[in-house]
Design a protein around this motif. Structure first.
Motif, PDB file in Angstrom:
ATOM      1  N   PHE A 184       0.816  -1.205   0.000  1.00  0.00           N
ATOM      2  CA  PHE A 184       0.000   0.000   0.000  1.00  0.00           C
ATOM      3  C   PHE A 184       0.854   1.261   0.000  1.00  0.00           C
ATOM      4  O   PHE A 184       0.661   2.167  -0.825  1.00  0.00           O
ATOM      5  N   TYR A 185       1.813   1.346   0.918  1.00  0.00           N
ATOM      6  CA  TYR A 185       2.569   2.593   1.057  1.00  0.00           C
ATOM      7  C   TYR A 185       3.624   2.774  -0.026  1.00  0.00           C
ATOM      8  O   TYR A 185       3.980   3.911  -0.337  1.00  0.00           O
ATOM      9  N   GLU A 186       4.107   1.716  -0.614  1.00  0.00           N
ATOM     10  CA  GLU A 186       4.999   1.911  -1.759  1.00  0.00           C
ATOM     11  C   GLU A 186       4.211   2.453  -2.943  1.00  0.00           C
ATOM     12  O   GLU A 186       4.687   3.321  -3.666  1.00  0.00           O
ATOM     13  N   PHE A 187       2.988   1.972  -3.124  1.00  0.00           N
ATOM     14  CA  PHE A 187       2.113   2.549  -4.151  1.00  0.00           C
ATOM     15  C   PHE A 187       1.854   4.025  -3.852  1.00  0.00           C
ATOM     16  O   PHE A 187       2.037   4.897  -4.707  1.00  0.00           O
ATOM     17  N   LEU A 188       1.423   4.318  -2.618  1.00  0.00           N
ATOM     18  CA  LEU A 188       1.017   5.677  -2.280  1.00  0.00           C
ATOM     19  C   LEU A 188       2.207   6.623  -2.146  1.00  0.00           C
ATOM     20  O   LEU A 188       2.275   7.648  -2.839  1.00  0.00           O
ATOM     21  N   LEU A 189       3.131   6.295  -1.265  1.00  0.00           N
ATOM     22  CA  LEU A 189       4.199   7.239  -0.931  1.00  0.00           C
ATOM     23  C   LEU A 189       5.291   7.296  -1.983  1.00  0.00           C
ATOM     24  O   LEU A 189       5.690   8.381  -2.411  1.00  0.00           O
ATOM     25  N   VAL A 190       5.791   6.144  -2.401  1.00  0.00           N
ATOM     26  CA  VAL A 190       6.890   6.121  -3.380  1.00  0.00           C
ATOM     27  C   VAL A 190       6.352   6.384  -4.781  1.00  0.00           C
ATOM     28  O   VAL A 190       6.878   7.208  -5.521  1.00  0.00           O
ATOM     29  N   GLY A 191       5.268   5.706  -5.134  1.00  0.00           N
ATOM     30  CA  GLY A 191       4.739   5.811  -6.481  1.00  0.00           C
ATOM     31  C   GLY A 191       4.003   7.094  -6.800  1.00  0.00           C
ATOM     32  O   GLY A 191       3.887   7.475  -7.969  1.00  0.00           O
ATOM     33  N   ASN A 192       3.501   7.798  -5.771  1.00  0.00           N
ATOM     34  CA  ASN A 192       2.655   8.964  -6.050  1.00  0.00           C
ATOM     35  C   ASN A 192       2.991  10.227  -5.271  1.00  0.00           C
ATOM     36  O   ASN A 192       2.569  11.311  -5.677  1.00  0.00           O
ATOM     37  N   LEU A 193       3.709  10.125  -4.162  1.00  0.00           N
ATOM     38  CA  LEU A 193       3.954  11.304  -3.330  1.00  0.00           C
ATOM     39  C   LEU A 193       5.444  11.616  -3.144  1.00  0.00           C
ATOM     40  O   LEU A 193       5.807  12.389  -2.257  1.00  0.00           O
ATOM     41  N   SER A 194       6.290  11.030  -3.964  1.00  0.00           N
ATOM     42  CA  SER A 194       7.729  11.363  -4.021  1.00  0.00           C
ATOM     43  C   SER A 194       8.504  11.048  -2.743  1.00  0.00           C
ATOM     44  O   SER A 194       9.521  11.678  -2.461  1.00  0.00           O
ATOM     45  N   PHE A 195       8.057  10.079  -1.962  1.00  0.00           N
ATOM     46  CA  PHE A 195       8.851   9.576  -0.850  1.00  0.00           C
ATOM     47  C   PHE A 195       9.841   8.559  -1.406  1.00  0.00           C
ATOM     48  O   PHE A 195       9.671   8.060  -2.520  1.00  0.00           O
ATOM     49  N   GLU A 196      10.845   8.227  -0.605  1.00  0.00           N
ATOM     50  CA  GLU A 196      11.775   7.167  -0.965  1.00  0.00           C
ATOM     51  C   GLU A 196      11.850   6.172   0.185  1.00  0.00           C
ATOM     52  O   GLU A 196      11.577   6.528   1.340  1.00  0.00           O
ATOM     53  N   ILE A 197      12.189   4.923  -0.131  1.00  0.00           N
ATOM     54  CA  ILE A 197      12.424   3.950   0.931  1.00  0.00           C
ATOM     55  C   ILE A 197      13.668   4.405   1.674  1.00  0.00           C
ATOM     56  O   ILE A 197      14.700   4.701   1.072  1.00  0.00           O
ATOM     57  N   TYR A 198      13.572   4.491   2.980  1.00  0.00           N
ATOM     58  CA  TYR A 198      14.659   5.005   3.811  1.00  0.00           C
ATOM     59  C   TYR A 198      15.394   3.868   4.529  1.00  0.00           C
ATOM     60  O   TYR A 198      16.601   3.755   4.441  1.00  0.00           O
ATOM     61  N   GLN A 199      14.647   3.037   5.247  1.00  0.00           N
ATOM     62  CA  GLN A 199      15.223   1.903   5.967  1.00  0.00           C
ATOM     63  C   GLN A 199      14.325   0.700   5.727  1.00  0.00           C
ATOM     64  O   GLN A 199      13.115   0.844   5.573  1.00  0.00           O
TER      65      GLN A 199
END
Length: 125
Positions: free
Chosen positions: A17-32
């Motif tokens: 869910f959050y990789e779709f939302l945050l990484v895929g749509n809101l420009s976040f990156e995986i941090y840890q």
């Protein structure tokens, strides 16, 4: 705020869910990332999700504690694109009959639920 940490019932569903939302749509990156958790970062803030070992009590946003998480998006067009992606992924949309003004006439936002039913608000600033 520096970070927030949330315990979840199913880390794999949460990651999807959050990789779709945050990484895929809101420009976040995986941090840890580690076997029992993952975090996402943007502009010095990060959000952490950790697999709970106590699955006896389910999350309910009407109990004492966290009600929802709110994120900003840059434009009405981006919000509409995200809403359509959510629909195609069968993500539960909240208050959709009032979209995009469920938060009030002057508030432009999309409300949805994550895999633990945490309410997510995506708002245009």
């Amino acid at each position: 705020m520096d970070h927030i940490e949330i315990y979840v019932s199913d880390l794999m569903k949460t990651k999807d869910f959050y990789e779709f939302l945050l990484v895929g749509n809101l420009s976040f990156e995986i941090y840890q990332e580690w076997s029992e958790g993952i975090s996402y970062r943007k502009n010095g803030f990060y959000i952490v999700f950790v697999q709970s070992k106590n699955l006896n009590v389910k999350y309910n946003r009407t109990n004492v504690g966290l009600n929802h998480l709110a994120f900003k998006i840059d434009s009405h067009v981006q919000l509409e694109v995200l809403r359509n992606k959510c629909i195609s992924k069968n993500i539960v949309l909240l208050y959709d009959e009032k979209y995009p003004h469920a938060g009030g006439q002057d508030h432009y936002a999309l409300f949805l639920e994550d895999s633990d039913r945490i309410k997510i608000e995506i708002m245009v600033e």
